[in-house]
Design a protein around this motif. Structure first.
Motif, mmCIF file in Angstrom:
data_model
loop_
_atom_site.group_PDB
_atom_site.id
_atom_site.type_symbol
_atom_site.label_atom_id
_atom_site.label_comp_id
_atom_site.label_asym_id
_atom_site.label_seq_id
_atom_site.Cartn_x
_atom_site.Cartn_y
_atom_site.Cartn_z
ATOM 1 N N THR A 180 -5.998 -0.036 -10.244
ATOM 2 C CA THR A 180 -5.387 1.280 -10.279
ATOM 3 C C THR A 180 -4.905 1.617 -11.681
ATOM 4 O O THR A 180 -4.416 0.741 -12.402
ATOM 5 N N GLN A 189 -4.576 11.903 -4.815
ATOM 6 C CA GLN A 189 -4.216 10.853 -5.761
ATOM 7 C C GLN A 189 -4.177 9.482 -5.090
ATOM 8 O O GLN A 189 -4.607 8.481 -5.684
ATOM 9 N N ARG A 223 -7.728 8.294 -4.571
ATOM 10 C CA ARG A 223 -8.398 7.861 -5.793
ATOM 11 C C ARG A 223 -7.777 6.614 -6.415
ATOM 12 O O ARG A 223 -8.481 5.807 -7.020
ATOM 13 N N LYS A 224 -6.458 6.458 -6.297
ATOM 14 C CA LYS A 224 -5.775 5.488 -7.145
ATOM 15 C C LYS A 224 -5.049 4.366 -6.415
ATOM 16 O O LYS A 224 -4.660 3.384 -7.052
ATOM 17 N N THR A 241 7.835 11.048 -7.940
ATOM 18 C CA THR A 241 6.588 11.698 -7.536
ATOM 19 C C THR A 241 5.964 10.892 -6.407
ATOM 20 O O THR A 241 5.735 9.682 -6.574
ATOM 21 N N GLY A 299 -2.315 17.365 -3.820
ATOM 22 C CA GLY A 299 -2.131 16.364 -4.858
ATOM 23 C C GLY A 299 -1.879 14.959 -4.360
ATOM 24 O O GLY A 299 -2.555 14.015 -4.752
ATOM 25 N N THR A 300 -0.891 14.784 -3.477
ATOM 26 C CA THR A 300 -0.488 13.436 -3.071
ATOM 27 C C THR A 300 -1.632 12.699 -2.392
ATOM 28 O O THR A 300 -1.942 11.549 -2.725
ATOM 29 N N TYR A 345 3.014 10.204 -4.847
ATOM 30 C CA TYR A 345 1.887 9.276 -4.947
ATOM 31 C C TYR A 345 2.176 8.142 -5.936
ATOM 32 O O TYR A 345 1.784 6.985 -5.705
#
Length: 323
Positions: free
Chosen positions: A317, A129, A132-133, A91, A125-126, A93
């Protein structure tokens, strides 16, 4: 002023990455940093695996082809900089953040999709994310990025009504340090912005127990003055951090904006045609130095220029390395 030692560029097939990679190489050279190109291949849908081919076999063939493409992308710069290339499966991210954790990357560079505005790309999404992370700064580049930034905006936040926590000072210092360094390296104009939103007259009446319009206006003016004093104090701190000579050379322009940050900062960025906005994007609850959560994402969603998103040094994270 060197801020980065280990830069990660997220390569994505199907995009013209010429300008973005040139910027990544320039940043690595200016900071005397290592540069790695990473492409992350998402696993195929299960139906593709029907027959004799296994996921490992598919990935081996795909990774060989993508490694060759990455090496060709890096080849024009290899005489200037030793660029490493990597391909991972997973995935995007998650694997990008795990690469940051495993290899102590201190900057991630990513190119925005050319057909999308920032609003659309940050809802994907990527990108969302990563925003945020990812524990280290993330530079999301515009497809229209120039070789050199001409105007850079650093957005800072603070609460003038209480003593600044160490986390606030550290985050603002990180934002302003990055902005100053990039402005110096690109010979760019440096601008600082701070947005403040006064209480509404209704809230003033509720909390001050007054109906007098003049008294309410005076209270708003007092708040304005407190924010102005705090902003000027932060500018003086920047002078102390980077030195008189550098500060006088940059002569940063201050923009004290009245209104919601989610409205005033994007409006200023559009009006002044900034090439890059640098801002804090997440912090612990109660820490005023970061433009936190939904407000940050609302600002980012309206920008049409490159963005450098910064988190506090103590940000942890939720992504972990596999055991």
């Amino acid at each position: 002023m060197k801020h980065f030692k280990n830069i990660l560029y997220l390569a994505e097939p199907g995009k013209d990455q010429t300008a973005a990679l040139a910027r990544a190489v320039s940043l690595a050279e200016n900071n005397q940093a290592r540069l790695t190109l990473l492409e992350i291949i998402e696993p195929p849908r299960s139906g593709i695996l029907e027959g004799s081919r296994t996921l490992d076999a598919l990935f081996t063939g795909a990774s060989q082809r993508r490694m060759a493409a990455l090496e060709a992308l890096a080849e024009p710069y290899q005489e200037r900089l030793d660029i490493a290339v990597k391909v991972r499966l997973g995935t995007p991210y998650l694997e990008a953040i795990r690469e940051v954790l495993a290899e102590n990357r201190d900057l991630v560079i990513k190119l925005a999709n050319p057909e999308e505005g920032l609003l659309e790309r940050f809802l994907r999404g990527t990108d969302l994310q990563l925003l945020r992370k990812c524990p280290c700064p993330v530079l999301v580049m515009s497809p229209q990025d120039k070789d050199n930034y001409r105007r850079i905006l650093a957005a800072v936040d603070f609460d003038p009504w209480r003593a600044e926590p160490e986390e606030t000072t550290a985050l603002n210092r990180q934002i302003l340090g990055l902005a100053s360094s990039l402005a110096l390296s690109d010979f760019a104009d440096l601008h600082l912005a701070h947005s403040w939103e006064p209480l509404s007259p209704e809230m003033m009446r509720l909390w001050s127990d007054t109906e007098d319009a003049g008294e309410i206006a005076a209270q708003v003016n007092i708040e304005h003055l407190r924010h102005q004093e705090g902003f000027e104090r932060l500018a003086r701190q920047l002078r102390d951090w980077i030195g008189d000579e550098t500060y006088d050379y940059l002569t940063p322009r201050l923009h004290l904006l009245q209104g919601s940050a989610r409205e005033t900062i994007p409006a200023l960025a559009a009006r002044m045609k900034f090439d890059l906005v640098i801002m804090g994007t997440v912090g612990r609850a109660g820490i005023p130095g970061a433009i936190i959560g939904n407000t940050a994402e609302a600002i980012l969603g309206q920008l049409r220029c490159a963005l450098l998103a910064v988190k506090p040094a103590d940000f942890v994270t939720p992504v972990t390395l596999p055991e």
